[in-house]
Design a protein around this motif. Sequence first.
Motif, mmCIF file in Angstrom:
data_model
loop_
_atom_site.group_PDB
_atom_site.id
_atom_site.type_symbol
_atom_site.label_atom_id
_atom_site.label_comp_id
_atom_site.label_asym_id
_atom_site.label_seq_id
_atom_site.Cartn_x
_atom_site.Cartn_y
_atom_site.Cartn_z
ATOM 1 N N ASP A 134 91.991 76.427 -36.010
ATOM 2 C CA ASP A 134 93.346 75.958 -36.271
ATOM 3 C C ASP A 134 93.561 75.576 -37.735
ATOM 4 O OD1 ASP A 134 91.564 73.810 -35.825
ATOM 5 O OD2 ASP A 134 93.229 72.442 -35.422
ATOM 6 N N GLN A 135 92.504 75.684 -38.542
ATOM 7 C CA GLN A 135 92.622 75.444 -39.980
ATOM 8 C C GLN A 135 92.456 76.737 -40.776
ATOM 9 O OE1 GLN A 135 90.107 72.137 -41.219
ATOM 10 N NE2 GLN A 135 90.472 71.068 -39.269
ATOM 11 N N THR A 136 92.594 77.873 -40.098
ATOM 12 C CA THR A 136 92.465 79.183 -40.732
ATOM 13 C C THR A 136 93.791 79.935 -40.620
ATOM 14 O OG1 THR A 136 91.785 80.414 -38.739
ATOM 15 C CG2 THR A 136 90.059 79.225 -39.959
ATOM 16 N N GLN A 137 93.790 81.178 -41.095
ATOM 17 C CA GLN A 137 94.993 82.009 -41.039
ATOM 18 C C GLN A 137 95.465 82.256 -39.606
ATOM 19 O OE1 GLN A 137 93.818 85.702 -42.822
ATOM 20 N NE2 GLN A 137 92.191 86.077 -41.348
ATOM 21 N N PHE A 138 94.571 82.076 -38.630
ATOM 22 C CA PHE A 138 94.957 82.312 -37.240
ATOM 23 C C PHE A 138 95.934 81.246 -36.727
ATOM 24 C CE2 PHE A 138 90.877 84.576 -37.550
ATOM 25 C CZ PHE A 138 91.305 85.828 -37.159
ATOM 26 N N ALA A 139 96.072 80.153 -37.447
ATOM 27 C CA ALA A 139 97.080 79.157 -37.079
ATOM 28 C C ALA A 139 98.485 79.685 -37.300
ATOM 29 C CB ALA A 139 96.867 77.888 -37.893
ATOM 30 N N LEU A 140 98.607 80.771 -38.097
ATOM 31 C CA LEU A 140 99.911 81.344 -38.423
ATOM 32 C C LEU A 140 100.206 82.612 -37.633
ATOM 33 C CD1 LEU A 140 99.686 80.941 -42.316
ATOM 34 C CD2 LEU A 140 100.668 79.347 -40.656
ATOM 35 N N ASP A 141 99.353 82.958 -36.673
ATOM 36 C CA ASP A 141 99.577 84.166 -35.886
ATOM 37 C C ASP A 141 100.960 84.105 -35.230
ATOM 38 O OD1 ASP A 141 97.961 86.590 -34.536
ATOM 39 O OD2 ASP A 141 99.290 85.708 -33.047
ATOM 40 N N PRO A 142 101.773 85.182 -35.364
ATOM 41 C CA PRO A 142 103.151 85.119 -34.854
ATOM 42 C C PRO A 142 103.249 85.025 -33.338
ATOM 43 C CG PRO A 142 102.620 87.339 -35.612
ATOM 44 C CD PRO A 142 101.502 86.453 -36.058
ATOM 45 N N ASP A 143 102.258 85.530 -32.630
ATOM 46 C CA ASP A 143 102.331 85.559 -31.165
ATOM 47 C C ASP A 143 101.453 84.509 -30.490
ATOM 48 O OD1 ASP A 143 104.108 87.857 -30.975
ATOM 49 O OD2 ASP A 143 102.414 89.021 -31.715
ATOM 50 N N PHE A 144 100.254 84.285 -31.028
ATOM 51 C CA PHE A 144 99.308 83.355 -30.407
ATOM 52 C C PHE A 144 98.703 82.431 -31.469
ATOM 53 C CE2 PHE A 144 99.362 87.295 -27.923
ATOM 54 C CZ PHE A 144 99.694 86.810 -26.665
ATOM 55 N N PRO A 145 99.511 81.538 -32.038
ATOM 56 C CA PRO A 145 99.002 80.655 -33.087
ATOM 57 C C PRO A 145 97.946 79.685 -32.561
ATOM 58 C CG PRO A 145 101.192 79.971 -32.382
ATOM 59 C CD PRO A 145 100.932 81.291 -31.728
ATOM 60 N N ALA A 146 96.926 79.481 -33.363
ATOM 61 C CA ALA A 146 95.854 78.557 -32.984
ATOM 62 C C ALA A 146 96.278 77.140 -33.344
ATOM 63 C CB ALA A 146 94.563 78.940 -33.702
ATOM 64 N N PHE A 147 96.898 76.431 -32.400
ATOM 65 C CA PHE A 147 97.381 75.074 -32.672
ATOM 66 C C PHE A 147 96.282 74.037 -32.484
ATOM 67 C CE2 PHE A 147 98.216 75.945 -28.183
ATOM 68 C CZ PHE A 147 97.700 74.829 -27.552
ATOM 69 N N THR A 148 95.138 74.465 -31.915
ATOM 70 C CA THR A 148 93.977 73.601 -31.740
ATOM 71 C C THR A 148 92.734 74.471 -31.707
ATOM 72 O OG1 THR A 148 92.848 72.033 -30.268
ATOM 73 C CG2 THR A 148 94.258 73.677 -29.229
ATOM 74 N N ALA A 149 91.587 73.889 -32.064
ATOM 75 C CA ALA A 149 90.325 74.630 -31.993
ATOM 76 C C ALA A 149 89.743 74.612 -30.588
ATOM 77 C CB ALA A 149 89.313 74.048 -32.986
ATOM 78 N N SER A 150 90.209 73.693 -29.742
ATOM 79 C CA SER A 150 89.708 73.591 -28.371
ATOM 80 C C SER A 150 90.218 74.761 -27.528
ATOM 81 C CB SER A 150 90.150 72.275 -27.738
ATOM 82 O OG SER A 150 89.882 72.267 -26.347
ATOM 83 N N ILE A 151 89.297 75.568 -27.019
ATOM 84 C CA ILE A 151 89.686 76.737 -26.234
ATOM 85 C C ILE A 151 90.358 76.328 -24.928
ATOM 86 C CG2 ILE A 151 88.785 78.735 -24.981
ATOM 87 C CD1 ILE A 151 86.678 79.025 -27.143
ATOM 88 N N CYS A 152 89.786 75.354 -24.236
ATOM 89 C CA CYS A 152 90.353 74.934 -22.946
ATOM 90 C C CYS A 152 91.738 74.326 -23.124
ATOM 91 C CB CYS A 152 89.413 73.947 -22.266
ATOM 92 S SG CYS A 152 87.881 74.702 -21.640
ATOM 93 N N LEU A 153 91.908 73.521 -24.168
ATOM 94 C CA LEU A 153 93.214 72.923 -24.410
ATOM 95 C C LEU A 153 94.227 73.996 -24.789
ATOM 96 C CD1 LEU A 153 94.913 70.369 -24.655
ATOM 97 C CD2 LEU A 153 94.136 70.161 -27.040
ATOM 98 N N ARG A 154 93.803 74.939 -25.594
ATOM 99 C CA ARG A 154 94.719 75.993 -26.048
ATOM 100 C C ARG A 154 95.160 76.889 -24.900
ATOM 101 N NH1 ARG A 154 93.116 80.228 -30.866
ATOM 102 N NH2 ARG A 154 94.932 81.608 -30.693
ATOM 103 N N LEU A 155 94.239 77.188 -23.982
ATOM 104 C CA LEU A 155 94.543 78.117 -22.889
ATOM 105 C C LEU A 155 94.899 77.421 -21.580
ATOM 106 C CD1 LEU A 155 91.768 80.832 -23.441
ATOM 107 C CD2 LEU A 155 94.125 80.824 -24.284
ATOM 108 N N GLY A 156 94.769 76.101 -21.539
ATOM 109 C CA GLY A 156 95.067 75.381 -20.309
ATOM 110 C C GLY A 156 94.016 75.567 -19.233
ATOM 111 N N ILE A 157 92.763 75.738 -19.630
ATOM 112 C CA ILE A 157 91.664 75.886 -18.668
ATOM 113 C C ILE A 157 91.178 74.500 -18.274
ATOM 114 C CG2 ILE A 157 89.323 76.764 -18.319
ATOM 115 C CD1 ILE A 157 89.934 78.942 -20.353
#
Length: 388
Positions: A134-157
């Motif tokens: 979430d501190q890299t360019q992937f935080a700016l992805d237009p469709d799936f921005p990385a708003f957190t580094a936690s995979i479970c939190l990001r995907l709701g697992i």
Amino acid sequence: MYFVIADDITGAAEIAGLGSTYGLSTILLTKLPDAMPDAQLVVLATDTRSMTEAEAVAETRAIGQWLCGIISLADAPIMLYKKVDAAVRGHVVAELQTLMETLGYEQSLYLPANPSKGRTISGGCCYVDGEPIDQTQFALDPDFPAFTASICLRLGITPSSRIRVADAVTTDDVRQAIGQALQNPEPTLLAGASDLFAALLEHQGFTPLANAPAFAGLSRTGAALIVCGSTQSTDLTTRPYIRQRDLPLNSMPRDVFDGTQGAAYWLMKIQILHFSKSAIRPARHGLILNIPFESSGSSAAALRLRTEMAQVVFALVGRMQPAELVIEGGATAFAVMQRLGWMSFRITQQVALGVVRMQSVDAPSVHVTFKPGSYPWGDDLFDWKVEM
């Protein structure tokens, strides 16, 4: 045999290229066939990452139902692998749940790590070269921005989910995860990036070819059409292959980028600049296309841009009859292949990590090379001199 489902075409090509380096007869498809092809590894690119979640679920369910019918009639076992993005993009949970329900898997191992490429998972968090995603360019992805580094939190697992996220900081961690998953008596759907698939092949006795053919370079005589469809594209004009063949760069006009003009307008400018009798930069040996503006971040805008690019490439392929078609960016590559109607490919070789060259079954005179937008081109594709 192995059947791999990938949610974008560059990820599919990456797995196909990897399989070929391990000596598997491999075919890549962009459409479900009537029957399973005769190959040890079949990779299906779906482009569900570019769909809505509902569309992705419907497409995944149709593939799962097709595969159920194929498995029931098959003489030999078919192992399913779900290729996922190492940057945790896509409709991951919805697609995995659909495949588990359709094919009867009790659980899924989800490991989107590629330690060999600096993509790791530690404490359930995703890192890119040691930086939280979430501190890299992937935080700016237009469709799936990385708003957190936690995979479970990001995907709701949740902890009760049948999808298990594993840590992997090294390739040995990936191998250990595969070993544990295959020893599990409950049917487990394997879902991961390329490192997990390589670990699967090695666990089942495959080794990389010791005498794999070296990359001999792109065509020395035929035209090359190079399409940079990613917002992360780098300048190619200084590369030896580009300079020696004097391939001109033509950028998408601002009017097309903004939506006030379309593909026909861009093609008219290309005609004047590169193909007319008074052309300023004649496209004698090929052409490079790119998008020089930063994306607005809108999914609708991204769809329009790749649709316009696909139409331009379609027209240029018909005109130039290129020997080489090189495309950067998975969504752009899929849109171009759909517009061209090319649905089946046989792997020539993996040029660099994720950079895969193949031959179109539908247009055998053309070699097609795909590269994910977030991967480097490598040193081999363009950094060599051509004897003219």
